[in-house]
Design an enzyme around this catalytic site. Structure first.
Site, mmCIF file in Angstrom:
data_model
loop_
_atom_site.group_PDB
_atom_site.id
_atom_site.type_symbol
_atom_site.label_atom_id
_atom_site.label_comp_id
_atom_site.label_asym_id
_atom_site.label_seq_id
_atom_site.Cartn_x
_atom_site.Cartn_y
_atom_site.Cartn_z
ATOM 1 N N GLU A 47 -1.714 -5.731 8.575
ATOM 2 C CA GLU A 47 -0.532 -4.835 9.683
ATOM 3 C C GLU A 47 -1.391 -5.362 10.830
ATOM 4 O O GLU A 47 -2.562 -5.342 11.025
ATOM 5 C CB GLU A 47 -0.565 -3.616 9.441
ATOM 6 N N ASP B 213 -1.082 -6.075 -0.343
ATOM 7 C CA ASP B 213 -1.603 -5.446 1.017
ATOM 8 C C ASP B 213 -3.060 -5.097 1.042
ATOM 9 O O ASP B 213 -3.627 -4.873 0.242
ATOM 10 C CB ASP B 213 -0.849 -4.072 1.165
ATOM 11 N N GLU C 179 9.164 -4.218 10.573
ATOM 12 C CA GLU C 179 9.503 -2.976 10.063
ATOM 13 C C GLU C 179 10.032 -2.044 10.939
ATOM 14 O O GLU C 179 9.427 -1.845 12.022
ATOM 15 C CB GLU C 179 8.364 -2.353 9.568
ATOM 16 N N ASP D 174 0.859 -1.319 0.046
ATOM 17 C CA ASP D 174 -0.067 0.085 0.216
ATOM 18 C C ASP D 174 0.984 1.220 0.215
ATOM 19 O O ASP D 174 0.410 2.237 -0.031
ATOM 20 C CB ASP D 174 -1.087 -0.028 1.207
ATOM 21 N N SER D 175 2.225 1.072 0.044
ATOM 22 C CA SER D 175 3.204 2.222 -0.328
ATOM 23 C C SER D 175 2.902 2.884 -1.390
ATOM 24 O O SER D 175 3.332 3.744 -1.863
ATOM 25 C CB SER D 175 4.683 1.753 -0.242
ATOM 26 N N LYS E 240 -1.134 -9.421 2.589
ATOM 27 C CA LYS E 240 -0.397 -9.182 3.817
ATOM 28 C C LYS E 240 -1.463 -8.169 4.502
ATOM 29 O O LYS E 240 -1.772 -7.357 3.891
ATOM 30 C CB LYS E 240 0.895 -8.427 3.358
HETATM 31 O O1 KIV Z 1 3.548 -1.169 1.432
HETATM 32 C C1 KIV Z 1 4.635 -1.550 1.648
HETATM 33 O O2 KIV Z 1 5.672 -1.223 0.833
HETATM 34 C C2 KIV Z 1 5.322 -2.193 2.849
HETATM 35 C C3 KIV Z 1 6.578 -2.275 2.845
HETATM 36 C C4 KIV Z 1 7.428 -1.271 3.521
HETATM 37 C C5 KIV Z 1 6.689 -3.664 3.748
HETATM 38 O O3 KIV Z 1 4.180 -2.797 3.706
#
Ligand code: KIV
Length: 271
Positions: free
Chosen positions: A122, A90, A189, A51-52, A120
């Protein structure tokens, strides 16, 4: 000569075997078809459609605004490019916290509409019900502990996490919970290297670090950061493998100059 096509397709079982034989796992983020092709060709083990994307693709200040439809768009673009890497996506902010039924339908939409291999999310104990429900539908889950950017408004900063005993103990408890629930791995992280190493030795599933030192089972970085596409973000853990910012600016400068001077196109570049 071996090419990337000769390498085995990466599955969660392959990652587990890599941990067992002490082979490090190389993971990078990817959000689009062209970059995902290059990542797969280079032999990356795991592509994270993170989600970056909210930051590096859409220009938001945090990961919070990205939507499920946008994540599915990025994930499907990546999936069209990839033959070998495992692709993890994510779950976006707001699509799984506090409602495990919604978490499951979010995960199912991602898997169905993008064809990704895993998701994934969190958090630890607080999202366990969602994790259980997603896993019971046969969807592999990668956990994410330590600095969890979707909780930025709770913590207020992106500083190193779990430096105090209480938070470190909670992180270790959460890692055990994620393993017991059936997650195939955990991202850690921005936490102290010694703590990350302790977790990696304690759990049997692969632990992938970002800013979590070298005693873990693999590493992940955000693609745009490691390629040096931007220069503003410079945390200590980031190693830049290129300076694409300068290289691309040089190409744009040259193009602009060639167009303005009518040097481009020349006789060989026209019909
Ligand atoms: O969204 C992302 O890029 C991440 C990484 C920083 C692990 O969750």
């Amino acid at each position: 000569m071996n090419t990337f096509k000769d390498l085995p397709k990466i599955t969660t079982h392959v990652l587990q075997a890599m941990k067992q034989r002490g082979e490090k796992i190389a993971m990078l983020t990817g959000y689009d078809y062209s970059m995902a092709r290059l990542l797969d060709e280079a032999g990356i083990d795991v592509i994270l459609v993170g989600d970056s994307a909210s930051n590096v693709m859409a220009g938001h200040k945090t990961t919070l605004p990205i939507t499920l439809d946008q994540m599915i768009y990025h994930a499907s673009s990546v999936m069209r490019a990839v033959d070998r890497a495992l692709v993890v996506v994510d779950l976006p902010f707001g699509s799984y916290q506090g409602n495990s039924k919604e978490a499951l339908s979010t995960a199912i939409r991602i898997m169905k509409e993008s064809g990704a291999n895993a998701i994934k999310l969190e958090g630890g104990k607080e999202v366990l019900e969602s994790i259980d429900r997603i896993l019971s539908a046969g969807i592999p889950v990668l956990g994410h502990l330590g600095l969890t950017p979707q909780s930025i408004n709770k913590f207020g900063t992106y500083v190193v996490r779990a430096t105090e005993k209480e938070e470190a103990e909670k992180l270790k408890d959460d890692a055990r919970l994620l393993e017991d629930a059936g997650c195939f791995g955990i991202v850690l992280e921005k936490i102290p290297a010694a703590l990350a190493g302790e977790v990696a030795r304690e759990v049997e599933i692969p632990v992938i670090g970002i800013g979590a030192g070298n005693e873990v089972d693999g590493q992940v970085l955000v693609l745009h950061d490691m390629l040096g596409l931007q220069q503003e973000f410079s945390p200590r853990f980031l190693r830049r493998y290129n300076n694409l910012h300068d290289s691309i600016i040089r190409s744009f400068d040259a193009y602009i100059k060639d167009v303005k001077s009518a040097d481009f196109p020349n006789e060989n570049e026209q019909y």
